[in-house]
Design an enzyme around this catalytic site. Structure first.
Site, PDB file in Angstrom:
ATOM      1  N   LYS A  51      -6.280   1.905   5.930  1.00 33.88           N
ATOM      2  CA  LYS A  51      -6.445   2.571   4.636  1.00 33.88           C
ATOM      3  C   LYS A  51      -7.005   1.610   3.591  1.00 33.88           C
ATOM      4  O   LYS A  51      -7.905   1.962   2.823  1.00 33.88           O
ATOM      5  CB  LYS A  51      -5.100   3.140   4.173  1.00 33.88           C
ATOM      6  CG  LYS A  51      -4.577   4.254   5.059  1.00 33.88           C
ATOM      7  CD  LYS A  51      -3.123   4.588   4.761  1.00 33.88           C
ATOM      8  CE  LYS A  51      -2.589   5.640   5.711  1.00 33.88           C
ATOM      9  NZ  LYS A  51      -1.143   5.927   5.495  1.00 33.88           N
ATOM     10  N   GLN A  95       4.062   3.780   2.495  1.00 30.47           N
ATOM     11  CA  GLN A  95       3.848   4.040   3.916  1.00 30.47           C
ATOM     12  C   GLN A  95       5.148   4.478   4.589  1.00 30.47           C
ATOM     13  O   GLN A  95       6.179   3.824   4.476  1.00 30.47           O
ATOM     14  CB  GLN A  95       3.288   2.797   4.608  1.00 30.47           C
ATOM     15  CG  GLN A  95       2.994   2.976   6.083  1.00 30.47           C
ATOM     16  CD  GLN A  95       1.884   3.992   6.336  1.00 30.47           C
ATOM     17  OE1 GLN A  95       0.908   4.068   5.582  1.00 30.47           O
ATOM     18  NE2 GLN A  95       2.029   4.775   7.390  1.00 30.47           N
ATOM     19  N   ASP A 118      -0.430  10.986  -1.399  1.00 30.73           N
ATOM     20  CA  ASP A 118      -0.006  11.576  -0.129  1.00 30.73           C
ATOM     21  C   ASP A 118       0.282  13.067  -0.270  1.00 30.73           C
ATOM     22  O   ASP A 118       0.361  13.780   0.727  1.00 30.73           O
ATOM     23  CB  ASP A 118       1.247  10.862   0.396  1.00 30.73           C
ATOM     24  CG  ASP A 118       0.948   9.893   1.523  1.00 30.73           C
ATOM     25  OD1 ASP A 118      -0.128  10.020   2.149  1.00 30.73           O
ATOM     26  OD2 ASP A 118       1.785   9.015   1.799  1.00 30.73           O
TER      27      ASP A 118
END
Length: 283
Positions: A51, A95, A118
């Site tokens: 990412k 994460q 997200d």
């Protein structure tokens, strides 16, 4: 025998990145992404590295913050609050999965909905289902974009989503309803599951069980999206058995299907977050 057409996530992601580069070239600022990782779980390390690399390639300001696995929950929440207040940070991603001593729900709720790239904050979940404008989960966004890229009509189609996770199944159902699809959300408790999946004109499988779906589960000519990524004896296997390519009209590969789209939509969400927060622009 004619095999299913391959729906390449790499191809569509390249298109998305081209659009993002064009959008970024006209902005008077550079969007900033902050990624938080706890511990050294190999999969998390790999995903975060990917990412961060892609964000930097696009020209975004990306920074990874790594904390020890035993970091107290309150310390993590304080750091998130500081990033929420930082006007230079447009997107925040923590994460997953998190260590067992940290409550994931509390962490996700702590991230500002305007910086929640997200798309997991309850406010963004509510906006998804109410038809509002917000930041939505990357994998479901990527699936819809993939299908549209290849001209798969969703309006009025019978779509079965196999898997009801908060990350893929549930938000994907919401996005598909926005496209006027008729959606069935199936799962491990669904009775006569192969009969349900055989109804689907579009079948999305996201259960995390290697090669669960066989050819007899699939309607001839259906479009099949395989979200599964299962490591088995050093290989990556999807949730859909390769034999499905003999009956489906189109199928995503594993790897190279949904995975690249997830990263691409994270980048798109970062740019969108910057625009929404700074200008209220619904893009």
């Amino acid at each position: 025998m004619t095999l299913a057409r391959t729906l390449s996530g790499h191809e569509v992601a390249t298109t998305v990145y081209g659009e993002l580069r064009e959008a970024l070239s006209s902005l008077p600022f550079v969007p900033s992404l902050r990624v938080i990782r706890l511990g050294e779980d190999p999969a998390s390390v790999s995903y975060v590295r990917l990412k961060d690399k892609k964000a930097r390639e696009l020209g975004l300001l990306s920074q990874v913050e790594v904390f020890p696995e035993d970091t107290p929950e309150e310390a993590l929440l304080r750091r998130i609050e500081a990033l929420n207040r930082d006007p230079e940070v447009d997107g925040i991603l923590v994460q997953l999965p998190l260590p067992a001593h940290i409550r994931t729900e509390r962490v996700l709720e702590a991230i500002s909905p305007l910086k929640d790239v997200d798309g997991f904050h309850p406010l963004n979940v509510g906006k998804l289902w109410s038809g509002g404008e917000g930041l939505f989960p990357c994998t479901p966004l990527g699936i819809v974009r993939l299908l549209k890229h290849y001209g798969v009509e969703l309006r009025g189609k019978e779509v079965v989503v196999l898997g009801r996770s908060n990350i893929v199944g549930k938000p994907l159902a919401g996005l598909l309803l926005r496209e006027d699809a008729t959606v069935t959300l199936a799962h491990s408790r669904t009775r006569n599951l192969p009969e349900v999946t055989r109804r689907a004109e579009v079948l999305v499988v996201a259960v995390g069980r290697p090669h669960l779906v066989r050819r007899e589960w699939v309607r001839p000519g259906a479009v099949v999206v395989d979200v599964g990524v299962n490591r088995v004896e050093g290989r990556l296997l999807g949730d859909v058995h390769p034999e499905v390519a003999e009956v489906a009209s189109a199928l995503t590969p594993v790897p190279g299907g949904v995975g690249p789209m997830t990263v691409a939509m994270l980048m798109a969400n970062t740019v969108k977050a910057a625009l929404l927060r700074r200008h209220g622009a619904p893009r």
